[in-house]
Design an enzyme around this catalytic site. Structure first.
Site, PDB file in Angstrom:
ATOM      1  N   ASN A   1     -10.627  -2.744  -6.349  1.00 34.86           N
ATOM      2  CA  ASN A   1      -9.809  -1.788  -7.123  1.00 34.86           C
ATOM      3  C   ASN A   1     -10.421  -1.438  -8.484  1.00 34.86           C
ATOM      4  OD1 ASN A   1      -6.596  -3.063  -5.907  1.00 34.86           O
ATOM      5  ND2 ASN A   1      -7.835  -1.352  -5.161  1.00 34.86           N
TER       6      ASN A   1
ATOM      7  N   ASP B   1       0.824  -1.214   0.000  1.00 28.63           N
ATOM      8  CA  ASP B   1       0.000   0.000   0.000  1.00 28.63           C
ATOM      9  C   ASP B   1       0.858   1.266   0.000  1.00 28.63           C
ATOM     10  OD1 ASP B   1      -2.305   1.449   0.013  1.00 28.63           O
ATOM     11  OD2 ASP B   1      -2.815   1.051   2.107  1.00 28.63           O
TER      12      ASP B   1
HETATM   13  C1  FPP Z   1      -2.124   0.045  -3.336  1.00 29.62           C
HETATM   14  O1  FPP Z   1      -1.599   1.353  -3.255  1.00 29.62           O
HETATM   15  C2  FPP Z   1      -1.485  -0.664  -4.430  1.00 29.62           C
HETATM   16  C3  FPP Z   1      -2.135  -1.241  -5.474  1.00 29.62           C
HETATM   17  C4  FPP Z   1      -3.594  -1.248  -5.599  1.00 29.62           C
HETATM   18  C5  FPP Z   1      -1.395  -1.874  -6.577  1.00 29.62           C
HETATM   19  C6  FPP Z   1      -0.250  -2.744  -6.203  1.00 29.62           C
HETATM   20  C7  FPP Z   1       0.638  -2.884  -7.350  1.00 29.62           C
HETATM   21  C8  FPP Z   1       1.979  -2.833  -7.276  1.00 29.62           C
HETATM   22  C9  FPP Z   1       2.721  -2.698  -6.019  1.00 29.62           C
HETATM   23  C10 FPP Z   1       2.806  -2.902  -8.510  1.00 29.62           C
HETATM   24  C11 FPP Z   1       3.460  -4.240  -8.749  1.00 29.62           C
HETATM   25  C12 FPP Z   1       2.474  -5.254  -9.177  1.00 29.62           C
HETATM   26  C13 FPP Z   1       2.689  -6.209 -10.115  1.00 29.62           C
HETATM   27  C14 FPP Z   1       1.611  -7.177 -10.344  1.00 29.62           C
HETATM   28  C15 FPP Z   1       3.902  -6.331 -10.914  1.00 29.62           C
HETATM   29  P1  FPP Z   1      -2.590   2.570  -3.458  1.00 29.62           P
HETATM   30  O2  FPP Z   1      -2.636   2.909  -4.892  1.00 29.62           O
HETATM   31  O3  FPP Z   1      -3.928   2.267  -2.859  1.00 29.62           O
HETATM   32  O4  FPP Z   1      -1.854   3.691  -2.642  1.00 29.62           O
HETATM   33  P2  FPP Z   1      -2.559   4.919  -1.889  1.00 29.62           P
HETATM   34  O5  FPP Z   1      -3.348   4.336  -0.749  1.00 29.62           O
HETATM   35  O6  FPP Z   1      -1.390   5.742  -1.419  1.00 29.62           O
HETATM   36  O7  FPP Z   1      -3.405   5.642  -2.883  1.00 29.62           O
END
Ligand code: FPP
Length: 254
Positions: free
Chosen positions: A80, A32
């Protein structure tokens, strides 16, 4: 083992060596903070996800070097889909980009790729990339890298219940034969041990519909570090905390 730790940490911070039993068999990670990492730098959210891919690469190397058996990473949740289409499209291309670049290294490290989640709704190109990696790595005997992709724990449990009740209705399964162990085999994580350690980044202290059944006895470790900044030293800090926990599984220490 000491060799692996030296590569992960600056010399001065080198911890004591870990015994094999102090290393969690299965580590699950909620990656996250990508969006906030990007926002702090005035970058689009997708730049945070891209940087998150780098953190994933580092973590796979560290986890494999440490001798962790299973690493489950929450790559995309069933919730998501609510994000802007452009971000969803970007996230759906990441497994493809990651696996195309990193498959040779995963093979070299003897890593086996798996996926836990619903195939429904995933674009063909995403599924093809994951399926290719699963097929190519299926005989690897090292760490299992399990992508939780289009994953939601409640949906997983409901799907399992539906499969079980269908078998019961067809007379193929006796309700008395359903127990916790057999129920687990109807989940997306069938065949994997339950996680011993859950790591969540970015300061959020919640499970967000991740592995609710499987995390029943996991140790939880939270850090304020945003996922793109996550490094081997953070994984070590989590394991260091894990080895100090007293896991009693509801019993008492005699
Ligand atoms: C949550 O952070 C993260 C995700 C929904 C995506 C996770 C993906 C990766 C770490 C990239 C690597 C993945 C692969 C499959 C190669 P957020 O976007 O919710 O962060 P925020 O809470 O700060 O907005």
């Amino acid at each position: 083992m000491l060799f692996a730790l030296r590569r992960l940490l600056p010399k001065k911070k080198l911890p004591k060596t870990f015994h094999r039993h102090e290393i969690p068999r299965h580590v699950a990670i909620i990656m996250d903070g990508n969006g906030r990492w990007a926002a702090e730098r005035g970058l689009p959210r997708t730049a945070g996800h891209y940087a998150g891919m780098g953190a994933l690469r580092r973590t796979i190397r560290a986890a494999s070097d440490l001798g962790i058996d299973v690493l489950t990473v929450f790559a995309f949740s069933t919730e998501n889909w609510k994000r802007p289409q452009e971000e969803v499209d970007f996230l759906m291309r990441l497994p493809q980009e990651f696996l195309e670049t990193d498959l040779p290294e995963l093979m070299e490290k003897n890593v086996q790729v798996r996926m836990s989640g619903s195939r429904e709704g995933l674009p063909v190109h995403t599924l093809q990339a994951v399926d290719t990696a699963i097929k190519k790595t299926k005989n690897n005997t090292g760490m299992i890298l399990n992508f939780a992709l289009n994953y939601g724990s409640r949906a997983e449990i409901v799907t399992a219940v539906r499969k079980i009740t269908t078998l019961v209705a067809e007379g193929k399964l006796d309700p008395h034969d359903i127990d916790e162990k057999s129920f687990s085999q109807y989940l997306y994580t069938a065949g994997l041990p339950d996680p011993d350690l859950l790591i969540r980044c970015s300061g959020e202290i919640r499970l967000s519909n991740f592995l609710l059944w499987q995390l029943a006895y996991a140790e939880l470790w939270f850090t304020d570090v945003y996922w793109p900044d996550f490094k081997g030293e953070h994984l070590l800090a989590a394991i260091e905390a894990f080895r100090k926990r007293d896991r009693r599984y509801g019993g008492i220490k005699l």
